[in-house]
Design a protein around this motif. Structure first.
Motif, mmCIF file in Angstrom:
data_model
loop_
_atom_site.group_PDB
_atom_site.id
_atom_site.type_symbol
_atom_site.label_atom_id
_atom_site.label_comp_id
_atom_site.label_asym_id
_atom_site.label_seq_id
_atom_site.Cartn_x
_atom_site.Cartn_y
_atom_site.Cartn_z
ATOM 1 N N MET A 2 -2.827 -11.956 6.486
ATOM 2 C CA MET A 2 -2.730 -10.774 5.924
ATOM 3 C C MET A 2 -1.423 -10.257 6.125
ATOM 4 S SD MET A 2 -4.377 -7.822 5.215
ATOM 5 C CE MET A 2 -6.159 -8.039 5.859
ATOM 6 N N THR A 3 -0.904 -9.180 5.198
ATOM 7 C CA THR A 3 0.441 -8.747 5.110
ATOM 8 C C THR A 3 0.338 -7.133 5.261
ATOM 9 O OG1 THR A 3 0.195 -8.251 2.741
ATOM 10 C CG2 THR A 3 0.940 -10.593 3.262
ATOM 11 N N PRO A 4 1.507 -6.544 5.474
ATOM 12 C CA PRO A 4 1.749 -5.401 5.639
ATOM 13 C C PRO A 4 1.348 -4.634 4.558
ATOM 14 C CG PRO A 4 3.821 -6.242 6.338
ATOM 15 C CD PRO A 4 2.990 -7.425 5.758
ATOM 16 N N GLY A 48 -0.913 -5.795 2.407
ATOM 17 C CA GLY A 48 -2.234 -5.863 2.110
ATOM 18 C C GLY A 48 -2.918 -4.675 3.216
ATOM 19 N N ASP A 49 -2.378 -4.392 4.324
ATOM 20 C CA ASP A 49 -3.126 -3.589 5.087
ATOM 21 C C ASP A 49 -2.884 -2.375 4.675
ATOM 22 O OD1 ASP A 49 -3.848 -5.331 7.390
ATOM 23 O OD2 ASP A 49 -1.822 -5.123 8.444
ATOM 24 N N ALA A 50 -1.701 -1.781 4.172
ATOM 25 C CA ALA A 50 -1.600 -0.690 3.327
ATOM 26 C C ALA A 50 -2.595 -0.240 2.321
ATOM 27 C CB ALA A 50 -0.003 -0.434 3.225
ATOM 28 N N ARG A 79 -5.504 -1.692 1.904
ATOM 29 C CA ARG A 79 -6.920 -1.573 2.514
ATOM 30 C C ARG A 79 -7.118 -0.201 2.972
ATOM 31 N NH1 ARG A 79 -8.393 -6.437 5.558
ATOM 32 N NH2 ARG A 79 -9.028 -7.052 3.859
ATOM 33 N N LEU A 80 -6.073 0.345 3.783
ATOM 34 C CA LEU A 80 -6.203 1.612 4.202
ATOM 35 C C LEU A 80 -6.209 2.627 3.403
ATOM 36 C CD1 LEU A 80 -3.696 1.368 7.431
ATOM 37 C CD2 LEU A 80 -6.212 1.735 7.655
ATOM 38 N N GLN A 103 -9.599 2.735 1.850
ATOM 39 C CA GLN A 103 -10.802 3.057 2.692
ATOM 40 C C GLN A 103 -10.689 4.555 2.701
ATOM 41 O OE1 GLN A 103 -9.873 1.083 6.219
ATOM 42 N NE2 GLN A 103 -11.254 -0.589 5.674
ATOM 43 N N GLU A 146 -4.388 -8.245 -0.691
ATOM 44 C CA GLU A 146 -4.844 -7.719 0.540
ATOM 45 C C GLU A 146 -5.050 -8.836 1.761
ATOM 46 O OE1 GLU A 146 -8.164 -5.044 0.615
ATOM 47 O OE2 GLU A 146 -7.600 -3.856 -0.888
ATOM 48 N N HIS A 147 -5.449 -10.070 1.313
ATOM 49 C CA HIS A 147 -5.493 -11.121 2.462
ATOM 50 C C HIS A 147 -4.273 -11.799 2.511
ATOM 51 C CE1 HIS A 147 -9.739 -10.001 1.683
ATOM 52 N NE2 HIS A 147 -9.841 -10.110 3.005
ATOM 53 N N SER A 197 6.356 -8.200 2.500
ATOM 54 C CA SER A 197 4.970 -8.768 2.207
ATOM 55 C C SER A 197 4.872 -10.123 1.556
ATOM 56 C CB SER A 197 3.807 -7.838 1.842
ATOM 57 O OG SER A 197 3.661 -6.647 2.813
#
Length: 124
Positions: free
Chosen positions: A1-3, A5-7, A9-10, A13, A37-38, A73
């Motif tokens: 996961m990368t920063p 990817g997290d951002a 995904r959020l 969502q 994202e992964h 990232s």
């Protein structure tokens, strides 16, 4: 996961959209978006970042933050220590060899050390 990817995904969502829906809207494949994202793809292009920011209607300040996150990232980091003291090269290699085993707390401590080194006169 990368920063990044997290951002992403959020953001997805919060908007309530799937990878497939977002990918279609910004003109990339769902597989590419999933890989980003992964953390299986490198840092995205500036054009891609602009499409993501536009898709989520991200304001300028938040877009700058998103672009900064993307710059941090790339999951395949390379360090060039040529011309630096031997201790720098040794440290970079030790970190590379142990990065997978470092706890979240250790990463936070190292981040704090880096931040203090960036602004040595700033009190924390």
């Amino acid at each position: 996961m990368t920063p990044f990817g997290d951002a992403v995904r959020l953001l997805r969502q919060k908007k309530g959209v799937s990878q497939k829906q977002m990918a279609a809207a910004i003109g990339v494949s769902p597989a590419y978006l999933s890989a980003l994202e992964h953390g299986k793809r490198g840092a995205p292009s500036f054009e891609f970042l602009q499409r993501v920011a536009g898709y989520f209607n991200v304001i300028w300040d938040d877009a700058d933050e998103l672009f900064g996150i993307a710059a941090l990232s790339d999951p395949k980091v390379m360090l060039n220590t040529s011309g630096l003291p031997a201790a720098h090269t040794a440290f970079a290699n030790r970190l590379a060899g142990r990065i997978r085993t470092l706890s979240g707390e250790t990463i936070r401590i190292l981040e704090d050390v880096l931040e203090k080194a960036r602004f040595p006169d700033k009190e924390h």
